[in-house]
Design a protein around this motif. Structure first.
Motif, short mmCIF file in Angstrom:
data_model
loop_
_atom_site.label_atom_id
_atom_site.label_comp_id
_atom_site.label_asym_id
_atom_site.label_seq_id
_atom_site.Cartn_x
_atom_site.Cartn_y
_atom_site.Cartn_z
N GLU A 197 43.43 108.90 35.77
CA GLU A 197 44.18 107.71 35.41
C GLU A 197 45.68 108.01 35.32
O GLU A 197 46.52 107.20 35.70
N GLY A 198 46.00 109.20 34.82
CA GLY A 198 47.40 109.60 34.71
C GLY A 198 47.99 110.14 35.99
O GLY A 198 49.20 110.35 36.10
N GLY A 199 47.13 110.39 37.00
CA GLY A 199 47.61 110.87 38.29
C GLY A 199 48.07 112.32 38.28
O GLY A 199 48.95 112.70 39.05
N HIS A 200 47.46 113.16 37.45
CA HIS A 200 47.87 114.56 37.33
C HIS A 200 46.95 115.44 38.19
O HIS A 200 45.90 115.90 37.76
N GLU A 201 47.38 115.66 39.44
CA GLU A 201 46.54 116.33 40.43
C GLU A 201 46.18 117.76 40.03
O GLU A 201 45.06 118.22 40.30
N ASP A 202 47.11 118.48 39.39
CA ASP A 202 46.81 119.86 38.99
C ASP A 202 45.69 119.92 37.97
O ASP A 202 44.79 120.77 38.04
N ILE A 203 45.70 118.98 37.03
CA ILE A 203 44.65 118.94 36.01
C ILE A 203 43.34 118.45 36.62
O ILE A 203 42.26 118.97 36.29
N ILE A 204 43.42 117.48 37.50
CA ILE A 204 42.22 116.97 38.18
C ILE A 204 41.52 118.12 38.91
O ILE A 204 40.31 118.32 38.79
N THR A 205 42.31 118.89 39.67
CA THR A 205 41.75 120.02 40.43
C THR A 205 41.13 121.05 39.50
O THR A 205 40.01 121.55 39.75
N PHE A 206 41.83 121.38 38.43
CA PHE A 206 41.33 122.37 37.47
C PHE A 206 40.01 121.92 36.86
O PHE A 206 39.04 122.70 36.79
#
Length: 319
Positions: free
Chosen positions: A301-310
Protein backbone atom coordinates in the motif's frame (compact mmCIF):
# COMPACT_ATOMS: atom_id res chain seq x y z
CA UNK A 1 -37.80 17.12 4.03
CA UNK A 2 -40.45 19.01 2.14
CA UNK A 3 -38.72 21.64 -0.01
CA UNK A 4 -41.19 24.37 0.95
CA UNK A 5 -40.71 23.62 4.64
CA UNK A 6 -36.95 23.73 4.20
CA UNK A 7 -37.18 27.15 2.53
CA UNK A 8 -39.50 28.49 5.21
CA UNK A 9 -37.18 27.35 7.99
CA UNK A 10 -34.08 28.70 6.25
CA UNK A 11 -35.82 32.05 5.60
CA UNK A 12 -37.02 32.16 9.21
CA UNK A 13 -40.61 32.48 8.01
CA UNK A 14 -42.69 31.59 11.06
CA UNK A 15 -46.11 32.06 9.44
CA UNK A 16 -45.20 29.83 6.50
CA UNK A 17 -43.88 27.13 8.84
CA UNK A 18 -47.15 27.24 10.82
CA UNK A 19 -49.17 27.04 7.59
CA UNK A 20 -47.21 24.01 6.40
CA UNK A 21 -47.60 22.25 9.76
CA UNK A 22 -51.37 22.77 9.58
CA UNK A 23 -51.32 21.22 6.11
CA UNK A 24 -49.85 18.05 7.67
CA UNK A 25 -46.41 18.39 6.10
CA UNK A 26 -44.14 15.45 7.03
CA UNK A 27 -41.94 16.49 9.96
CA UNK A 28 -40.29 13.10 10.29
CA UNK A 29 -38.59 13.08 6.89
CA UNK A 30 -34.91 14.11 6.73
CA UNK A 31 -33.50 16.52 4.18
CA UNK A 32 -31.77 14.67 1.32
CA UNK A 33 -28.91 17.17 1.17
CA UNK A 34 -28.05 17.58 4.87
CA UNK A 35 -29.73 14.44 6.31
CA UNK A 36 -31.23 16.70 8.99
CA UNK A 37 -34.83 16.43 10.18
CA UNK A 38 -36.88 19.65 10.17
CA UNK A 39 -36.37 20.29 13.88
CA UNK A 40 -32.61 19.70 13.60
CA UNK A 41 -32.46 21.96 10.55
CA UNK A 42 -34.34 24.67 12.43
CA UNK A 43 -31.93 24.36 15.34
CA UNK A 44 -29.10 25.32 13.01
CA UNK A 45 -30.81 28.00 10.92
CA UNK A 46 -34.04 29.32 12.43
CA UNK A 47 -35.27 31.36 15.38
CA UNK A 48 -36.29 29.99 18.74
CA UNK A 49 -39.97 30.60 17.91
CA UNK A 50 -39.81 28.26 14.90
CA UNK A 51 -37.98 25.64 16.91
CA UNK A 52 -40.66 25.82 19.64
CA UNK A 53 -43.44 25.33 17.08
CA UNK A 54 -41.69 22.30 15.58
CA UNK A 55 -41.03 20.85 19.03
CA UNK A 56 -44.78 20.78 19.65
CA UNK A 57 -45.29 18.55 16.61
CA UNK A 58 -42.34 16.17 16.62
CA UNK A 59 -40.59 13.94 19.14
CA UNK A 60 -37.21 13.97 17.36
CA UNK A 61 -35.49 16.35 19.77
CA UNK A 62 -32.31 14.39 20.58
CA UNK A 63 -30.01 15.57 17.85
CA UNK A 64 -31.64 19.02 17.91
CA UNK A 65 -30.60 19.28 21.56
CA UNK A 66 -27.02 18.39 20.67
CA UNK A 67 -27.01 20.85 17.77
CA UNK A 68 -28.24 23.63 20.06
CA UNK A 69 -25.25 22.94 22.31
CA UNK A 70 -22.77 22.66 19.45
CA UNK A 71 -23.98 25.99 18.01
CA UNK A 72 -23.96 27.52 21.53
CA UNK A 73 -27.62 28.50 21.26
CA UNK A 74 -28.11 28.91 24.98
CA UNK A 75 -31.74 30.08 24.89
CA UNK A 76 -32.73 27.10 22.77
CA UNK A 77 -30.82 24.61 24.91
CA UNK A 78 -32.39 26.09 28.02
CA UNK A 79 -35.84 25.76 26.44
CA UNK A 80 -35.16 22.11 25.62
CA UNK A 81 -34.00 21.42 29.17
CA UNK A 82 -37.12 23.08 30.60
CA UNK A 83 -39.32 21.05 28.25
CA UNK A 84 -38.03 17.87 29.89
CA UNK A 85 -35.67 16.69 27.16
CA UNK A 86 -33.69 13.62 28.24
CA UNK A 87 -30.35 14.94 29.55
CA UNK A 88 -28.67 11.58 28.91
CA UNK A 89 -29.81 11.15 25.33
CA UNK A 90 -27.09 9.94 22.98
CA UNK A 91 -26.89 10.41 19.26
CA UNK A 92 -25.72 7.55 17.07
CA UNK A 93 -24.44 9.79 14.29
CA UNK A 94 -20.68 9.71 13.77
CA UNK A 95 -20.55 13.49 14.17
CA UNK A 96 -21.34 13.26 17.87
CA UNK A 97 -19.66 9.91 18.65
CA UNK A 98 -22.28 8.95 21.18
CA UNK A 99 -22.05 12.25 23.06
CA UNK A 100 -24.55 13.13 25.74
CA UNK A 101 -25.53 16.82 25.98
CA UNK A 102 -22.99 17.36 28.78
CA UNK A 103 -20.17 15.74 26.81
CA UNK A 104 -21.19 17.78 23.78
CA UNK A 105 -21.00 20.98 25.85
CA UNK A 106 -17.56 19.95 27.10
CA UNK A 107 -16.38 19.25 23.55
CA UNK A 108 -17.46 22.64 22.21
CA UNK A 109 -16.40 24.63 25.27
CA UNK A 110 -19.68 26.12 26.41
CA UNK A 111 -19.18 27.14 30.03
CA UNK A 112 -22.73 28.40 30.58
CA UNK A 113 -24.35 25.32 29.07
CA UNK A 114 -22.03 23.00 30.97
CA UNK A 115 -22.99 24.64 34.27
CA UNK A 116 -26.65 24.59 33.27
CA UNK A 117 -26.54 20.88 32.49
CA UNK A 118 -24.67 20.08 35.71
CA UNK A 119 -27.24 22.04 37.74
CA UNK A 120 -30.04 20.23 35.90
CA UNK A 121 -28.70 16.87 37.05
CA UNK A 122 -26.70 15.56 34.09
CA UNK A 123 -24.72 12.41 34.82
CA UNK A 124 -21.08 13.48 35.20
CA UNK A 125 -19.83 9.94 34.54
CA UNK A 126 -21.85 9.32 31.37
CA UNK A 127 -19.56 8.24 28.53
CA UNK A 128 -19.35 8.49 24.75
CA UNK A 129 -18.57 5.71 22.28
CA UNK A 130 -14.92 5.66 23.45
CA UNK A 131 -15.84 5.59 27.15
CA UNK A 132 -14.80 9.23 27.59
CA UNK A 133 -16.52 11.40 30.18
CA UNK A 134 -17.17 15.13 29.95
CA UNK A 135 -14.06 15.76 32.09
CA UNK A 136 -11.87 13.71 29.77
CA UNK A 137 -13.26 15.52 26.71
CA UNK A 138 -12.75 18.93 28.35
CA UNK A 139 -9.16 17.98 29.23
CA UNK A 140 -8.47 16.58 25.77
CA UNK A 141 -9.55 19.80 24.06
CA UNK A 142 -8.04 22.21 26.57
CA UNK A 143 -11.33 23.66 27.80
CA UNK A 144 -9.92 25.43 30.87
CA UNK A 145 -13.19 27.08 31.92
CA UNK A 146 -14.98 23.73 32.23
CA UNK A 147 -12.50 21.85 34.41
CA UNK A 148 -13.35 23.38 37.78
CA UNK A 149 -17.16 23.23 37.36
CA UNK A 150 -16.90 19.54 36.49
CA UNK A 151 -14.46 18.75 39.29
CA UNK A 152 -16.44 20.72 41.90
CA UNK A 153 -19.57 18.85 40.87
CA UNK A 154 -17.77 15.56 41.56
CA UNK A 155 -16.42 14.37 38.20
CA UNK A 156 -13.97 11.48 38.63
CA UNK A 157 -10.44 12.60 37.55
CA UNK A 158 -9.24 8.98 37.33
CA UNK A 159 -11.87 7.55 35.00
CA UNK A 160 -10.24 5.62 32.14
CA UNK A 161 -11.48 5.61 28.56
CA UNK A 162 -11.41 2.67 26.15
CA UNK A 163 -7.67 3.19 25.60
CA UNK A 164 -6.87 3.25 29.34
CA UNK A 165 -6.31 7.02 29.33
CA UNK A 166 -7.52 9.51 31.92
CA UNK A 167 -8.23 13.24 31.80
CA UNK A 168 -4.65 13.76 32.97
CA UNK A 169 -3.30 11.66 30.09
CA UNK A 170 -4.93 13.98 27.59
CA UNK A 171 -3.92 17.12 29.45
CA UNK A 172 -0.30 15.91 29.41
CA UNK A 173 -0.55 15.12 25.71
CA UNK A 174 -1.79 18.64 24.99
CA UNK A 175 0.64 20.30 27.42
CA UNK A 176 -2.27 22.01 29.18
CA UNK A 177 -0.38 22.99 32.32
CA UNK A 178 -3.28 24.75 34.07
CA UNK A 179 -5.53 21.71 33.58
CA UNK A 180 -2.75 19.36 34.72
CA UNK A 181 -2.40 21.32 37.97
CA UNK A 182 -6.15 21.37 38.65
CA UNK A 183 -6.45 17.64 38.01
CA UNK A 184 -3.50 17.00 40.31
CA UNK A 185 -5.16 19.05 43.07
CA UNK A 186 -8.33 17.00 42.57
CA UNK A 187 -6.46 13.75 43.17
CA UNK A 188 -5.70 12.62 39.64
CA UNK A 189 -3.25 9.73 39.54
CA UNK A 190 0.13 10.60 38.03
CA UNK A 191 0.84 6.96 37.23
CA UNK A 192 0.42 7.62 33.50
CA UNK A 193 2.61 10.71 33.18
CA UNK A 194 5.93 8.93 32.56
CA UNK A 195 4.31 6.60 30.03
CA UNK A 196 2.80 9.52 28.10
CA UNK A 197 6.20 11.24 28.16
CA UNK A 198 7.91 8.12 26.79
CA UNK A 199 5.39 7.83 23.98
CA UNK A 200 5.82 11.51 23.08
CA UNK A 201 9.63 11.23 23.20
CA UNK A 202 9.44 8.23 20.88
CA UNK A 203 7.12 10.12 18.55
CA UNK A 204 9.45 13.14 18.34
CA UNK A 205 12.78 11.27 18.31
CA UNK A 206 14.07 12.46 21.69
CA UNK A 207 16.60 9.70 22.37
CA UNK A 208 17.97 11.08 25.64
CA UNK A 209 14.47 11.46 27.07
CA UNK A 210 13.64 7.90 26.03
CA UNK A 211 16.78 6.58 27.76
CA UNK A 212 16.03 8.56 30.92
CA UNK A 213 12.43 7.36 31.12
CA UNK A 214 13.39 3.75 30.50
CA UNK A 215 16.01 4.00 33.24
CA UNK A 216 13.36 5.32 35.65
CA UNK A 217 11.26 2.19 35.15
CA UNK A 218 8.60 3.51 32.76
CA UNK A 219 6.29 0.89 31.26
CA UNK A 220 7.52 0.56 27.68
CA UNK A 221 4.38 -1.25 26.54
CA UNK A 222 1.88 1.38 27.67
CA UNK A 223 -0.44 2.87 25.05
CA UNK A 224 -0.93 6.58 24.53
CA UNK A 225 -4.04 8.67 24.00
CA UNK A 226 -4.33 7.52 20.39
CA UNK A 227 -3.79 3.86 21.25
CA UNK A 228 -0.16 3.61 20.03
CA UNK A 229 2.86 2.30 21.92
CA UNK A 230 6.27 3.97 22.04
CA UNK A 231 7.75 1.22 19.83
CA UNK A 232 5.06 1.60 17.18
CA UNK A 233 5.67 5.34 16.94
CA UNK A 234 9.46 4.97 16.81
CA UNK A 235 9.04 2.38 14.04
CA UNK A 236 6.60 4.54 12.11
CA UNK A 237 8.83 7.63 12.23
CA UNK A 238 12.03 5.72 11.54
CA UNK A 239 13.95 6.35 14.78
CA UNK A 240 16.11 3.25 14.63
CA UNK A 241 18.23 4.04 17.69
CA UNK A 242 15.10 4.54 19.79
CA UNK A 243 13.75 1.25 18.45
CA UNK A 244 16.96 -0.40 19.72
CA UNK A 245 16.52 1.13 23.18
CA UNK A 246 12.89 0.09 23.43
CA UNK A 247 13.59 -3.48 22.30
CA UNK A 248 16.40 -3.77 24.85
CA UNK A 249 14.01 -2.50 27.51
CA UNK A 250 11.52 -5.26 26.77
CA UNK A 251 9.03 -3.71 24.34
CA UNK A 252 6.64 -6.32 22.98
CA UNK A 253 7.62 -6.77 19.31
CA UNK A 254 4.21 -8.22 18.40
CA UNK A 255 1.94 -6.02 20.49
CA UNK A 256 -1.13 -4.90 18.52
CA UNK A 257 -2.61 -1.44 18.91
CA UNK A 258 -5.93 -0.36 17.44
CA UNK A 259 -4.22 0.35 14.12
CA UNK A 260 -0.67 -1.07 13.91
CA UNK A 261 1.89 -3.55 15.08
CA UNK A 262 5.49 -2.29 15.18
CA UNK A 263 6.31 -4.28 12.01
CA UNK A 264 3.27 -2.96 10.16
CA UNK A 265 4.15 0.60 11.21
CA UNK A 266 7.70 0.27 9.84
CA UNK A 267 6.55 -1.51 6.68
CA UNK A 268 3.87 1.05 5.88
CA UNK A 269 6.18 4.04 6.40
CA UNK A 270 9.10 2.52 4.48
CA UNK A 271 11.86 1.85 7.03
CA UNK A 272 13.61 -1.28 5.78
CA UNK A 273 16.35 -1.23 8.44
CA UNK A 274 13.76 -1.28 11.21
CA UNK A 275 11.75 -3.98 9.43
CA UNK A 276 14.83 -6.22 9.33
CA UNK A 277 15.61 -5.47 12.97
CA UNK A 278 12.08 -6.36 14.09
CA UNK A 279 12.12 -9.63 12.13
CA UNK A 280 15.48 -10.48 13.70
CA UNK A 281 13.97 -10.01 17.16
CA UNK A 282 10.96 -12.21 16.46
CA UNK A 283 8.33 -10.02 14.83
CA UNK A 284 5.60 -12.07 13.17
CA UNK A 285 5.30 -10.94 9.51
CA UNK A 286 1.90 -12.63 9.12
CA UNK A 287 0.29 -10.84 12.05
CA UNK A 288 -2.59 -8.64 10.93
CA UNK A 289 -4.83 -6.09 12.59
CA UNK A 290 -8.54 -5.30 12.34
CA UNK A 291 -8.34 -4.83 8.58
CA UNK A 292 -6.80 -8.33 8.25
CA UNK A 293 -3.88 -6.81 6.33
CA UNK A 294 -0.35 -7.91 7.27
CA UNK A 295 3.00 -6.12 6.98
CA UNK A 296 3.45 -7.10 3.32
CA UNK A 297 0.04 -5.69 2.40
CA UNK A 298 0.90 -2.40 4.11
CA UNK A 299 4.28 -2.25 2.39
CA UNK A 300 2.47 -2.71 -0.91
CA UNK A 301 0.00 0.00 0.00
CA UNK A 302 2.89 2.34 0.77
CA UNK A 303 4.71 1.38 -2.43
CA UNK A 304 7.97 0.41 -0.70
CA UNK A 305 9.54 -2.03 -3.17
CA UNK A 306 12.58 -2.85 -1.01
CA UNK A 307 10.39 -3.91 1.90
CA UNK A 308 7.99 -5.78 -0.39
CA UNK A 309 10.91 -7.77 -1.83
CA UNK A 310 12.37 -8.48 1.61
CA UNK A 311 9.07 -9.71 3.04
CA UNK A 312 8.26 -11.78 -0.04
CA UNK A 313 11.67 -13.45 0.10
CA UNK A 314 11.15 -14.09 3.80
CA UNK A 315 7.85 -15.74 3.02
CA UNK A 316 9.44 -17.96 0.36
CA UNK A 317 12.19 -18.95 2.77
CA UNK A 318 9.71 -20.05 5.43
CA UNK A 319 7.60 -21.91 2.91
Amino acid sequence: MDINLKKAIYNNDLSEVQKLILSDVNLEQPDKETNLFPLEYATKFASLDIVKILMQHTSAVGKAFLYSIKENKIDLAEELIKSGTNLEIKDDYVEFMGYTPLICAARFGSTKLTKMLIESGSNLEATDSQNKTALIIASQFGQNSLILPLLKAGANPNHQDSFGNTALSYACRGHYIWIINKLKQAGASFKCVKEISLIEASRTGNLEKVKSLIKSGTDVNATGVEGYTALELACYHGYETIVDELIRAGSDINLKSAIFTPLIAASYSGHLGIVKKLIKHGANPKMSIGTELDALAYAQEGGHEDIITFLQNLEKFHN
